[in-house]
Design a protein around this motif. Sequence first.
Motif, PDB file in Angstrom:
ATOM      1  N   ALA A   1      25.142   5.534  79.744  1.00 51.54           N
ATOM      2  CA  ALA A   1      26.451   4.727  78.731  1.00 51.54           C
ATOM      3  C   ALA A   1      25.369   3.475  78.471  1.00 51.54           C
ATOM      4  O   ALA A   1      25.614   2.915  77.334  1.00 51.54           O
ATOM      5  N   GLN A   2      24.618   2.956  79.100  1.00 54.72           N
ATOM      6  CA  GLN A   2      23.486   1.713  78.771  1.00 54.72           C
ATOM      7  C   GLN A   2      22.764   2.015  77.764  1.00 54.72           C
ATOM      8  O   GLN A   2      22.537   1.228  77.066  1.00 54.72           O
ATOM      9  N   GLU A   3      22.224   3.296  77.830  1.00 58.92           N
ATOM     10  CA  GLU A   3      21.037   3.614  76.787  1.00 58.92           C
ATOM     11  C   GLU A   3      21.748   4.108  75.472  1.00 58.92           C
ATOM     12  O   GLU A   3      20.796   4.343  74.730  1.00 58.92           O
ATOM     13  N   THR A   4      23.010   4.485  75.417  1.00 57.50           N
ATOM     14  CA  THR A   4      23.377   4.635  74.138  1.00 57.50           C
ATOM     15  C   THR A   4      23.907   3.484  73.387  1.00 57.50           C
ATOM     16  O   THR A   4      24.961   2.740  73.904  1.00 57.50           O
ATOM     17  N   PRO A   5      23.395   3.112  72.147  1.00 57.09           N
ATOM     18  CA  PRO A   5      23.242   1.919  71.529  1.00 57.09           C
ATOM     19  C   PRO A   5      24.877   1.702  71.124  1.00 57.09           C
ATOM     20  O   PRO A   5      25.534   2.646  70.814  1.00 57.09           O
ATOM     21  N   ILE A   6      25.429   0.604  71.386  1.00 56.54           N
ATOM     22  CA  ILE A   6      26.737   0.146  70.867  1.00 56.54           C
ATOM     23  C   ILE A   6      26.696  -0.411  69.567  1.00 56.54           C
ATOM     24  O   ILE A   6      26.151  -1.466  69.380  1.00 56.54           O
ATOM     25  N   GLN A   7      27.273   0.422  68.478  1.00 54.60           N
ATOM     26  CA  GLN A   7      27.393  -0.316  67.239  1.00 54.60           C
ATOM     27  C   GLN A   7      28.837  -0.995  67.138  1.00 54.60           C
ATOM     28  O   GLN A   7      29.715  -0.448  67.354  1.00 54.60           O
ATOM     29  N   TRP A   8      28.468  -2.376  66.526  1.00 59.90           N
ATOM     30  CA  TRP A   8      29.550  -3.371  66.406  1.00 59.90           C
ATOM     31  C   TRP A   8      29.882  -3.338  64.853  1.00 59.90           C
ATOM     32  O   TRP A   8      28.903  -3.314  63.960  1.00 59.90           O
ATOM     33  N   SER A   9      31.213  -3.009  64.496  1.00 61.25           N
ATOM     34  CA  SER A   9      31.488  -3.268  63.060  1.00 61.25           C
ATOM     35  C   SER A   9      32.444  -4.225  62.662  1.00 61.25           C
ATOM     36  O   SER A   9      33.388  -4.463  63.723  1.00 61.25           O
ATOM     37  N   LEU A  10      32.695  -4.467  61.438  1.00 63.32           N
ATOM     38  CA  LEU A  10      33.693  -5.504  61.107  1.00 63.32           C
ATOM     39  C   LEU A  10      34.986  -4.776  61.005  1.00 63.32           C
ATOM     40  O   LEU A  10      34.859  -3.832  60.130  1.00 63.32           O
ATOM     41  N   ALA A  11      35.940  -5.176  61.468  1.00 61.48           N
ATOM     42  CA  ALA A  11      37.445  -4.358  61.011  1.00 61.48           C
ATOM     43  C   ALA A  11      38.424  -5.442  61.098  1.00 61.48           C
ATOM     44  O   ALA A  11      38.348  -6.699  61.282  1.00 61.48           O
ATOM     45  N   SER A  12      39.737  -5.372  60.818  1.00 55.03           N
ATOM     46  CA  SER A  12      40.759  -5.779  60.928  1.00 55.03           C
ATOM     47  C   SER A  12      40.734  -6.539  62.177  1.00 55.03           C
ATOM     48  O   SER A  12      40.576  -5.747  63.266  1.00 55.03           O
ATOM     49  N   PRO A  13      41.360  -7.778  62.542  1.00 54.41           N
ATOM     50  CA  PRO A  13      41.509  -8.307  63.858  1.00 54.41           C
ATOM     51  C   PRO A  13      42.275  -7.593  64.640  1.00 54.41           C
ATOM     52  O   PRO A  13      43.178  -6.821  64.466  1.00 54.41           O
ATOM     53  N   ALA A  14      41.651  -7.242  66.007  1.00 53.57           N
ATOM     54  CA  ALA A  14      41.903  -6.544  67.093  1.00 53.57           C
ATOM     55  C   ALA A  14      42.050  -7.111  68.350  1.00 53.57           C
ATOM     56  O   ALA A  14      41.039  -7.856  68.625  1.00 53.57           O
ATOM     57  N   LEU A  15      43.028  -6.825  69.191  1.00 51.65           N
ATOM     58  CA  LEU A  15      42.701  -7.218  70.717  1.00 51.65           C
ATOM     59  C   LEU A  15      41.848  -6.553  71.496  1.00 51.65           C
ATOM     60  O   LEU A  15      42.224  -5.265  71.577  1.00 51.65           O
ATOM     61  N   VAL A  16      40.794  -6.983  71.839  1.00 50.74           N
ATOM     62  CA  VAL A  16      39.838  -6.403  72.678  1.00 50.74           C
ATOM     63  C   VAL A  16      39.480  -7.002  73.968  1.00 50.74           C
ATOM     64  O   VAL A  16      38.951  -8.529  73.889  1.00 50.74           O
ATOM     65  N   ASN A  17      39.942  -6.552  74.929  1.00 49.23           N
ATOM     66  CA  ASN A  17      39.912  -7.168  76.305  1.00 49.23           C
ATOM     67  C   ASN A  17      40.403  -8.667  76.340  1.00 49.23           C
ATOM     68  O   ASN A  17      39.788  -9.682  76.686  1.00 49.23           O
ATOM     69  N   GLY A  18      41.399  -8.891  75.745  1.00 53.77           N
ATOM     70  CA  GLY A  18      42.349  -9.967  75.675  1.00 53.77           C
ATOM     71  C   GLY A  18      41.840 -11.039  74.562  1.00 53.77           C
ATOM     72  O   GLY A  18      42.473 -11.974  74.539  1.00 53.77           O
ATOM     73  N   THR A  19      40.982 -10.516  73.893  1.00 57.31           N
ATOM     74  CA  THR A  19      40.246 -11.519  72.845  1.00 57.31           C
ATOM     75  C   THR A  19      40.375 -11.000  71.468  1.00 57.31           C
ATOM     76  O   THR A  19      40.048  -9.777  71.287  1.00 57.31           O
ATOM     77  N   MET A  20      41.415 -11.809  70.741  1.00 57.47           N
ATOM     78  CA  MET A  20      41.520 -11.404  69.074  1.00 57.47           C
ATOM     79  C   MET A  20      40.284 -11.493  68.437  1.00 57.47           C
ATOM     80  O   MET A  20      39.481 -12.583  68.374  1.00 57.47           O
ATOM     81  N   THR A  21      39.599 -10.185  67.916  1.00 60.12           N
ATOM     82  CA  THR A  21      38.173 -10.443  67.229  1.00 60.12           C
ATOM     83  C   THR A  21      38.206  -9.308  66.163  1.00 60.12           C
ATOM     84  O   THR A  21      38.781  -8.553  66.131  1.00 60.12           O
ATOM     85  N   PRO A  22      37.511  -9.689  65.137  1.00 60.30           N
ATOM     86  CA  PRO A  22      37.199  -8.714  64.076  1.00 60.30           C
ATOM     87  C   PRO A  22      36.003  -7.829  64.346  1.00 60.30           C
ATOM     88  O   PRO A  22      35.998  -6.949  63.520  1.00 60.30           O
ATOM     89  N   LEU A  23      35.352  -7.963  65.399  1.00 59.01           N
ATOM     90  CA  LEU A  23      34.292  -7.244  65.757  1.00 59.01           C
ATOM     91  C   LEU A  23      34.825  -6.192  66.612  1.00 59.01           C
ATOM     92  O   LEU A  23      35.526  -6.242  67.647  1.00 59.01           O
ATOM     93  N   ARG A  24      34.424  -4.760  66.237  1.00 59.29           N
ATOM     94  CA  ARG A  24      34.865  -3.749  67.010  1.00 59.29           C
ATOM     95  C   ARG A  24      33.925  -2.683  67.377  1.00 59.29           C
ATOM     96  O   ARG A  24      32.917  -2.319  66.753  1.00 59.29           O
ATOM     97  N   PRO A  25      33.671  -2.589  68.668  1.00 57.76           N
ATOM     98  CA  PRO A  25      32.620  -1.662  69.277  1.00 57.76           C
ATOM     99  C   PRO A  25      32.796  -0.296  69.009  1.00 57.76           C
ATOM    100  O   PRO A  25      33.988   0.305  68.762  1.00 57.76           O
ATOM    101  N   ASP A  26      32.036   0.696  68.847  1.00 63.82           N
ATOM    102  CA  ASP A  26      32.183   2.118  68.421  1.00 63.82           C
ATOM    103  C   ASP A  26      32.608   2.875  69.557  1.00 63.82           C
ATOM    104  O   ASP A  26      32.025   3.873  70.032  1.00 63.82           O
TER     105      ASP A  26
END
Length: 226
Positions: A117-142
């Motif tokens: 899981a650590q060795e698989t790169p996480i790609q972050w993309s811009l998206a409509s704002p969403a709640l991720v781990n309690g934080t509203m963010t436009p960044l969405r991990p894949d």
Amino acid sequence: MLAPMLALLLLSQSARAECSPADLDPALDRAETAYIEADRGTLVQALKAARAATACASPSSVQAARLLRGDALVAALDNDWPTAEEDLRASVAAMPLLEMPPMLVRDQRLHLAWQRAQETPIQWSLASPALVNGTMTPLRPDTIVLGAKRRKSAKGPVRMVGLGLGIVAAGMYGAAWGTRFQYDQAVEDGRNAEARTHHRNTNALSIGSTAAAGVGLGMLGVSFAL
């Protein structure tokens, strides 16, 4: 109409009164201990209690990552390692620097899944704002665990193209042998102009066959690595 609404309001207030943010970490500790003891029922109940505690206050990044890792522990006990790795990727996305406790590291299969899981790169993309781990963010991990769309594997199409190029390479190689035979016949008959044409065609087909085979083999290798 008013009575049911008042009852629902009182019920929600009662639920909030019963939960406490201080219950979150002990519940996560119980979940991890239950995994080591292979006690799936206690593990599931501990995670349920941990999520109930988040109704009082948003979890920190570390707590959110431990919650997601708890889901991976359930999947691991179910021997569902693809789901476990996906949950661990979500845990890494929530808190990349979170270490795995020594008692979990001793589980070699779980440790390997965490490393993958650590060795698989996480790609972050811009998206409509969403709640991720309690934080509203436009960044969405894949990772689909945190709300991303399921990733489509390119394995099938890449493998089909690789096989297709292999077939093309074989056809070109066969054609090269045909033009080589025509070249030999033209040389024997003294038809020098035709011989030069067949010679050029043979070289072109041979080079094309080698190139197609090389690219095809490369794509097959990539398809197995995906």
